[in-house]
Design an enzyme around this catalytic site. Sequence first.
Site, PDB file in Angstrom:
ATOM      1  N   ASP A  49       0.837  -1.208   0.000  1.00  0.00           N
ATOM      2  CA  ASP A  49       0.000   0.000   0.000  1.00  0.00           C
ATOM      3  C   ASP A  49       0.871   1.257   0.000  1.00  0.00           C
ATOM      4  O   ASP A  49       0.350   2.377  -0.004  1.00  0.00           O
ATOM      5  CB  ASP A  49      -1.027  -0.015   1.143  1.00  0.00           C
ATOM      6  N   ASP A  88      -0.952  -6.288  -0.196  1.00  0.00           N
ATOM      7  CA  ASP A  88      -1.303  -5.647   1.070  1.00  0.00           C
ATOM      8  C   ASP A  88      -2.815  -5.534   1.176  1.00  0.00           C
ATOM      9  O   ASP A  88      -3.479  -5.178   0.203  1.00  0.00           O
ATOM     10  CB  ASP A  88      -0.719  -4.225   1.099  1.00  0.00           C
ATOM     11  N   GLU A 119      -1.322  -5.738   8.479  1.00  0.00           N
ATOM     12  CA  GLU A 119      -0.574  -5.150   9.585  1.00  0.00           C
ATOM     13  C   GLU A 119      -1.250  -5.623  10.867  1.00  0.00           C
ATOM     14  O   GLU A 119      -2.450  -5.406  11.062  1.00  0.00           O
ATOM     15  CB  GLU A 119      -0.568  -3.620   9.453  1.00  0.00           C
ATOM     16  N   GLU A 186       9.023  -4.795  10.439  1.00  0.00           N
ATOM     17  CA  GLU A 186       9.475  -3.490   9.915  1.00  0.00           C
ATOM     18  C   GLU A 186      10.004  -2.628  11.060  1.00  0.00           C
ATOM     19  O   GLU A 186       9.322  -2.448  12.084  1.00  0.00           O
ATOM     20  CB  GLU A 186       8.310  -2.765   9.213  1.00  0.00           C
TER      21      GLU A 186
HETATM   22  O1  KIV Z   1       3.472  -1.334   1.672  1.00  0.00           O
HETATM   23  C1  KIV Z   1       4.664  -1.659   1.652  1.00  0.00           C
HETATM   24  O2  KIV Z   1       5.405  -1.341   0.727  1.00  0.00           O
HETATM   25  C2  KIV Z   1       5.180  -2.425   2.770  1.00  0.00           C
HETATM   26  C3  KIV Z   1       6.666  -2.570   2.874  1.00  0.00           C
HETATM   27  C4  KIV Z   1       7.230  -1.354   3.522  1.00  0.00           C
HETATM   28  C5  KIV Z   1       7.049  -3.806   3.601  1.00  0.00           C
HETATM   29  O3  KIV Z   1       4.448  -2.896   3.577  1.00  0.00           O
END
Ligand code: KIV
Length: 267
Positions: A49, A88, A119, A186
């Site tokens: 995202d 995501d 997340e 992260e």
């Molecule tokens: O959205 C994204 O690019 C991510 C990375 C930072 C792992 O979640």
Amino acid sequence: MAEDTARLTLRDLARLKARGEKIAMLTAYDATFAAVLDRAGVEVLLVGDTLGPLVQGQPTTLPVSMDEMVYHCRAVVRGARRALVMADMPFLSYTDAAAALANAGRLLKEAGVQMVKLECSPAQEGIVAALAAEGIPVCAHLGLRPQSVHKLGGYRVQGRDPAAAEALLEAAARLEAAGADLLLLEAVPAALAGRVRAQAGVPVIGIGAGPDCDGQVLVLYDLLGLTERLPRFAKNFLAEADGVEAAVRAYVAAVKTGRFPGPEHSY
Ligand code: KIV
């Protein structure tokens, strides 16, 4: 259908972990870059995202919608033949199990991705379990969770104090027990990432989590030096390469040989 038999699967990632070979992962948002990354040997493509800030010019990842994720995931799936494609789940698309199933279902059925990323805190345990029960591969993203930026008060390293470190270790164990197939850490101290990896049965991918992970992920535009301010944990691989594909190959080689990330990229 036929070309998907050549795609890497969760079993391939587990094999890489078992033989101690690091997994190379990058973000991708369109078919052309997906094809380049695929040719260069990247094993997992994340339709992150981060497309909100990087592709759309949004201030954060929060405004990204499900329709936009489906659109970008379709493009990446079309571009990549070998890499496993992970999507995501956008902000507020997994507030309960029913919403998570409907939205993850769209990403698998309409866009053709092989895995979704959420997340996570322990509050998402039931949602991870519901997705796993339906056979949907899940990556649990822990540590700095950019969708919670306003709650966290900025993009800060997580798990620095002992209580926060213990909470993260417990969350990782609970989410894996609930059915997470991959953990992504992260912006956490390298030593803490090493402890998560030591207790985990599934591959642990790091971004700003130091070298003691089973694999690494970077944001593609950071790797290409296109972002305004390079985060400490990233490296511009294009600076020393003869073109984009060579830069991505250099990243894959640096991850596989353990040359990236170095101490200067870690907390
Ligand atoms: O959205 C994204 O690019 C991510 C990375 C930072 C792992 O979640």
